[in-house]
Design an enzyme around this catalytic site. Structure first.
Site, PDB file in Angstrom:
ATOM      1  N   ASN A 146       6.605   1.947  12.311  1.00  0.00           N
ATOM      2  CA  ASN A 146       6.028   3.289  12.515  1.00  0.00           C
ATOM      3  C   ASN A 146       4.911   3.297  13.569  1.00  0.00           C
ATOM      4  O   ASN A 146       4.160   4.261  13.658  1.00  0.00           O
ATOM      5  CB  ASN A 146       5.570   3.887  11.177  1.00  0.00           C
ATOM      6  CG  ASN A 146       4.482   3.068  10.521  1.00  0.00           C
ATOM      7  OD1 ASN A 146       3.752   2.323  11.178  1.00  0.00           O
ATOM      8  ND2 ASN A 146       4.360   3.201   9.209  1.00  0.00           N
ATOM      9  N   GLU A 197       3.333 -23.979   3.447  1.00  0.00           N
ATOM     10  CA  GLU A 197       2.837 -23.846   2.080  1.00  0.00           C
ATOM     11  C   GLU A 197       2.863 -22.404   1.597  1.00  0.00           C
ATOM     12  O   GLU A 197       3.083 -22.130   0.411  1.00  0.00           O
ATOM     13  CB  GLU A 197       1.417 -24.414   1.966  1.00  0.00           C
ATOM     14  CG  GLU A 197       1.327 -25.931   2.158  1.00  0.00           C
ATOM     15  CD  GLU A 197       1.415 -26.375   3.614  1.00  0.00           C
ATOM     16  OE1 GLU A 197       1.286 -25.517   4.520  1.00  0.00           O
ATOM     17  OE2 GLU A 197       1.608 -27.588   3.856  1.00  0.00           O
ATOM     18  N   HIS A 215       0.827  -1.213   0.000  1.00  0.00           N
ATOM     19  CA  HIS A 215       0.000   0.000   0.000  1.00  0.00           C
ATOM     20  C   HIS A 215       0.861   1.262   0.000  1.00  0.00           C
ATOM     21  O   HIS A 215       0.368   2.343  -0.318  1.00  0.00           O
ATOM     22  CB  HIS A 215      -0.960   0.012   1.195  1.00  0.00           C
ATOM     23  CG  HIS A 215      -0.273  -0.150   2.509  1.00  0.00           C
ATOM     24  ND1 HIS A 215       0.141  -1.384   2.980  1.00  0.00           N
ATOM     25  CD2 HIS A 215       0.097   0.755   3.454  1.00  0.00           C
ATOM     26  CE1 HIS A 215       0.723  -1.226   4.151  1.00  0.00           C
ATOM     27  NE2 HIS A 215       0.718   0.058   4.463  1.00  0.00           N
ATOM     28  N   ASP A 249      -7.373 -42.195   5.285  1.00  0.00           N
ATOM     29  CA  ASP A 249      -6.894 -41.006   6.010  1.00  0.00           C
ATOM     30  C   ASP A 249      -8.013 -40.025   6.363  1.00  0.00           C
ATOM     31  O   ASP A 249      -7.871 -39.201   7.265  1.00  0.00           O
ATOM     32  CB  ASP A 249      -5.820 -40.273   5.201  1.00  0.00           C
ATOM     33  CG  ASP A 249      -4.434 -40.870   5.423  1.00  0.00           C
ATOM     34  OD1 ASP A 249      -4.234 -41.505   6.485  1.00  0.00           O
ATOM     35  OD2 ASP A 249      -3.580 -40.712   4.547  1.00  0.00           O
ATOM     36  N   SER A 262      -1.521  -7.755  -0.584  1.00  0.00           N
ATOM     37  CA  SER A 262      -2.045  -8.657   0.424  1.00  0.00           C
ATOM     38  C   SER A 262      -0.862  -8.888   1.351  1.00  0.00           C
ATOM     39  O   SER A 262       0.147  -9.480   0.957  1.00  0.00           O
ATOM     40  CB  SER A 262      -2.521  -9.967  -0.204  1.00  0.00           C
ATOM     41  OG  SER A 262      -3.010 -10.795   0.826  1.00  0.00           O
ATOM     42  N   LEU A 263      -0.978  -8.387   2.563  1.00  0.00           N
ATOM     43  CA  LEU A 263       0.220  -8.226   3.403  1.00  0.00           C
ATOM     44  C   LEU A 263       0.815  -9.560   3.843  1.00  0.00           C
ATOM     45  O   LEU A 263       0.125 -10.567   3.955  1.00  0.00           O
ATOM     46  CB  LEU A 263      -0.139  -7.363   4.616  1.00  0.00           C
ATOM     47  CG  LEU A 263      -0.506  -5.916   4.242  1.00  0.00           C
ATOM     48  CD1 LEU A 263      -1.084  -5.176   5.435  1.00  0.00           C
ATOM     49  CD2 LEU A 263       0.698  -5.180   3.681  1.00  0.00           C
TER      50      LEU A 263
HETATM   51  C1  LIG Z   1      -3.613  -9.657   4.460  1.00  0.00           C
HETATM   52  C2  LIG Z   1      -4.090  -8.251   4.576  1.00  0.00           C
HETATM   53  N1  LIG Z   1      -4.898  -7.911   5.601  1.00  0.00           N
HETATM   54  C3  LIG Z   1      -5.344  -6.648   5.716  1.00  0.00           C
HETATM   55  C4  LIG Z   1      -4.992  -5.695   4.795  1.00  0.00           C
HETATM   56  C5  LIG Z   1      -5.539  -4.274   4.902  1.00  0.00           C
HETATM   57  N2  LIG Z   1      -4.454  -3.346   5.287  1.00  0.00           N
HETATM   58  C6  LIG Z   1      -3.803  -2.602   4.407  1.00  0.00           C
HETATM   59  S1  LIG Z   1      -2.602  -1.680   5.077  1.00  0.00           S
HETATM   60  C7  LIG Z   1      -2.953  -2.247   6.637  1.00  0.00           C
HETATM   61  C8  LIG Z   1      -2.165  -1.771   7.819  1.00  0.00           C
HETATM   62  C9  LIG Z   1      -0.729  -2.033   7.609  1.00  0.00           C
HETATM   63  O1  LIG Z   1       0.032  -1.477   8.617  1.00  0.00           O
HETATM   64  P1  LIG Z   1       1.595  -1.581   8.619  1.00  0.00           P
HETATM   65  O2  LIG Z   1       2.005  -2.931   8.149  1.00  0.00           O
HETATM   66  O3  LIG Z   1       2.084  -1.163   9.941  1.00  0.00           O
HETATM   67  O4  LIG Z   1       2.029  -0.581   7.479  1.00  0.00           O
HETATM   68  P2  LIG Z   1       2.068   1.013   7.558  1.00  0.00           P
HETATM   69  O5  LIG Z   1       1.035   1.486   6.625  1.00  0.00           O
HETATM   70  O6  LIG Z   1       1.799   1.436   8.980  1.00  0.00           O
HETATM   71  O7  LIG Z   1       3.426   1.348   7.131  1.00  0.00           O
HETATM   72  C10 LIG Z   1      -4.004  -3.140   6.595  1.00  0.00           C
HETATM   73  C11 LIG Z   1      -4.583  -3.827   7.766  1.00  0.00           C
HETATM   74  C12 LIG Z   1      -4.176  -6.095   3.721  1.00  0.00           C
HETATM   75  N3  LIG Z   1      -3.812  -5.246   2.755  1.00  0.00           N
HETATM   76  N4  LIG Z   1      -3.701  -7.363   3.659  1.00  0.00           N
END
Ligand SMILES: Cc1ncc(C[n+]2csc(CCOP(=O)(O)OP(=O)(O)O)c2C)c(N)n1
Length: 610
Positions: A179, A357, A70, A414, A119-120
């Site tokens: 952050n 996986e 993002h 199984d 997708s984080l």
């Molecule tokens: C798997 C997943 N879950 C939820 C989101 C929605 N989401 C986008 S950014 C964010 C917060 C991320 O925070 P951080 O990793 O601390 O990044 P920052 O923007 O603070 O640098 C979330 C929950 C996503 N993109 N992917």
């Protein structure tokens, strides 16, 4: 040094300003997530990411994966600073048709982005795959991955960390942008950098924490990472929205563009718009090794019954001698999927990923991004663990070759936890995917060969038990084709894999009653041979589709889709598939219970004709 510090700080300010400009222009996006990472990205692109700007795909280039996808605006700002895109293009962020999408995705216009993120939690495994590809080729290049701190709650991050340490990839560094804030508020660990250092150390990584806005400290940390004999985590203490007092370290500003008046004030506070250009360091001159000449051995052939999973392993073992770009990944079930056959004869082509996986598919995506032809295999049921990685790989236009063994209730004793019953539906739903399901050893050999050259996500479903050989070695099995294994005029039986054999038994029994059944092997579930199915439907008026899979979304639905539509054919269609929750039993008992064995097929044809 002072000059360099000023240059890095000026560049970081520009990256922050450009992130604000592009998001405010778009009316959405993530400026505060970009601002926290601006110094980290500035120092990386200016002095550490060795890149030949004239050759973005050069195998000698270092790679950067923005796992916190993002924060795409700061990546696009860096690409502008190196001259890869121009300012006007950067300002098309998030517009329909623009390659500058809301989250990074590889497009022909953006060769610098090599994997889709957003997708984080997926960047570390992708970076691991790239690092492994570099190591296979003995490349001096390195991989840099940028993570968010809230993102680091994802288990997939730690799967990848453990795998990276186990594989000893010294050419991988992750930068964690600490952050303090996530999307809706503070993260679990807030300012506790030590929590991340400790856990990276526990996994076997080198780890350090720095001030993520101190460019000299960042430069020092990047140098330190490059000198290690193991992967490195740099925990960078940063401020979300750094440099913009109205939003810095404040909740409620995640994923929000600054309104125009605020953006104006923010840009002024950061020192005003500028247009610095930078030239990243060039990679060391290096050429990948020349491909090894194919061994020229004959592909496996079969005359005796063999499990398609075994034929899959044997075909890959053969392929390893023919293609030096082949890499095979195992999720610690290689004696079940038969990837162990590759490990035995071609260990250099084999990577053990253990029971992880998500790390396996992420690493596969990274290996594929660097030009490897990669197969991965586990039980079909367990690929569901990495469905999101597969989905993201399809967004990233990655070529993934997947094999899922232990299909359906036919695995027997199984029980349901090990049965792939939703895999056809799941893999069919992936954009542009190919779904293959061989019924015998010969067709398996051909389809694995086809997969090796097939773009996009391809999936081969294999069967646990041995099945008789149906085809001669010279037959062709093009993707999108089918085989009419028996001619008939009263009914069409459509099967694939194990149910093709049940269909053939049913056809024999129906013949005894004077009912002539056509039997079609739908080895290519997607794309499906619609033309052959339509002719069969129109010739026989009755199509019975039988699958060892849930009725929802599998072969039955694929056949229905093929027969529907503007060129559709009016015919009676009966779907036989798994509709209830199975338990343990023998394969025969379970197929009878599910109503997908020869008896059930015979009964379905008779009932439909009454
Ligand atoms: C798997 C997943 N879950 C939820 C989101 C929605 N989401 C986008 S950014 C964010 C917060 C991320 O925070 P951080 O990793 O601390 O990044 P920052 O923007 O603070 O640098 C979330 C929950 C996503 N993109 N992917």
């Amino acid at each position: 040094m002072d000059d360099r510090i000023e240059r890095w700080n000026e560049l970081a300010a520009q990256l922050g300003i450009d992130s604000i400009r592009s998001t405010t222009e778009a009316g959405s996006g993530h400026p505060t997530s970009s601002l926290s990472a601006a110094h980290l990205v500035a120092v990386l692109f200016a002095d550490h990411l060795r890149t030949d700007l004239d050759d973005p795909k050069s195998p000698a280039n270092d790679r950067f994966v923005l796992s916190k996808g993002h924060a795409a605006p700061v990546l696009y700002a860096a690409l502008k600073a190196v001259g890869a895109i121009d300012d006007a293009t950067m300002l098309t962020l998030r517009r329909f048709g623009s390659p500058i999408q809301g989250h990074p995705a590889p497009t022909p216009e953006l060769p610098w982005v090599e994997a889709a993120t957003g997708s984080l939690g997926q960047g570390p495994a992708i970076g691991l795959g790239m690092a492994l590809a570099m190591r296979i080729d003995e490349s001096p290049a390195r991989v840099w991955v940028m993570l968010g701190d809230s993102e680091a709650a994802e288990g997939s991050v730690w799967e990848a960390f453990e795998a990276a340490a186990y594989h000893g990839v010294a050419n991988l560094a992750c930068v964690l942008d600490l952050n303090r804030l996530g999307q809706r508020g503070p993260t679990m660990h807030e300012r506790d950098a030590g929590a991340f250092v400790a856990r990276a150390n526990a996994y076997g990584w080198h780890a350090l924490s720095i001030d993520g806005h101190d460019v000299a400290a960042i430069d020092g940390a990047y140098r330190e990472a490059a000198e290690q004999d193991r992967p490195t985590l740099i925990v960078a203490n940063t401020v979300k929205g750094h440099g913009v007092s109205e939003v810095a370290d404040k909740g409620g500003w995640h994923g929000k563009a600054l309104p125009a008046d605020m953006a104006e004030r923010a840009i002024a506070e950061l020192g005003g718009v500028r247009s610095i250009t930078i030239t990243p360091p060039k990679p060391e001159p290096w050429m990948p090794p020349a491909p090894v000449a194919p061994a020229g051995a004959a592909a496996p052939t079969y005359t005796e019954a063999i499990a398609t999973r075994k034929a899959f392993g044997e075909t890959l073992a053969w392929l390893a001698g023919e293609r030096s770009d082949l890499v095979v990944l195992d999720g610690e079930v290689g004696n079940s999927t038969h990837t162990e056959d590759v490990e035995k004869v071609a260990p250099a082509h084999f990577i053990q990923m253990y029971i992880a996986e998500q790390a396996m598919i992420g690493a596969q995506t990274g290996l594929a991004a660097l030009g490897k032809t990669v197969f991965s295999a586990t039980f079909g049921a367990f690929l569901a663990r990495a469905y999101d990685q597969i989905r993201m790989a399809s967004i990233g236009r990655a070529d993934l070759r997947l094999c899922g063994s232990h299909a359906g209730v036919s695995i027997g004793e199984d029980g349901p936890s090990q049965m792939a019953l939703e895999d056809l539906a799941a893999l069919r739903a992936i954009n542009g995917s190919t779904v293959l399901y061989p019924a015998d050893g010969t067709s398996t050999v051909h389809l694995v060969r086809e997969m090796a050259d097939q773009p996009g996500i391809s999936y081969l479903r294999t069967t646990r038990e041995a099945t008789p050989v149906l085809y001669g070695e010279d037959e062709a099995f093009p993707i999108g084709g089918s085989k009419t294994v028996r001619e008939g005029s009263d009914a069409t039986l459509v099967g694939a894999g194990i149910t093709l054999h049940e269909s053939l038994k049913a056809a024999d029994r129906l013949a005894e009653d004077g009912i002539s059944a056509r039997v079609i092997d739908c080895y290519s579930v997607k794309p499906i041979d619609a033309a052959t199915l339509r002719v069969a439907a129109s010739d026989t008026g009755l199509v019975v589709v039988v699958e060892d899979h849930r009725v929802e979304g599998g072969l039955g639905d694929a056949v229905r889709d093929a027969l529907a539509g503007p060129d559709g054919v009016a015919a009676r269609i009966v779907s036989l598939g798994v509709t209830e929750m199975p338990g343990s039993g023998s394969p025969e008992e379970l197929r009878a219970w599910a109503g997908i064995d020869a008896d059930a097929i015979v009964a379905a044809v008779r009932a439909a004709r009454d």
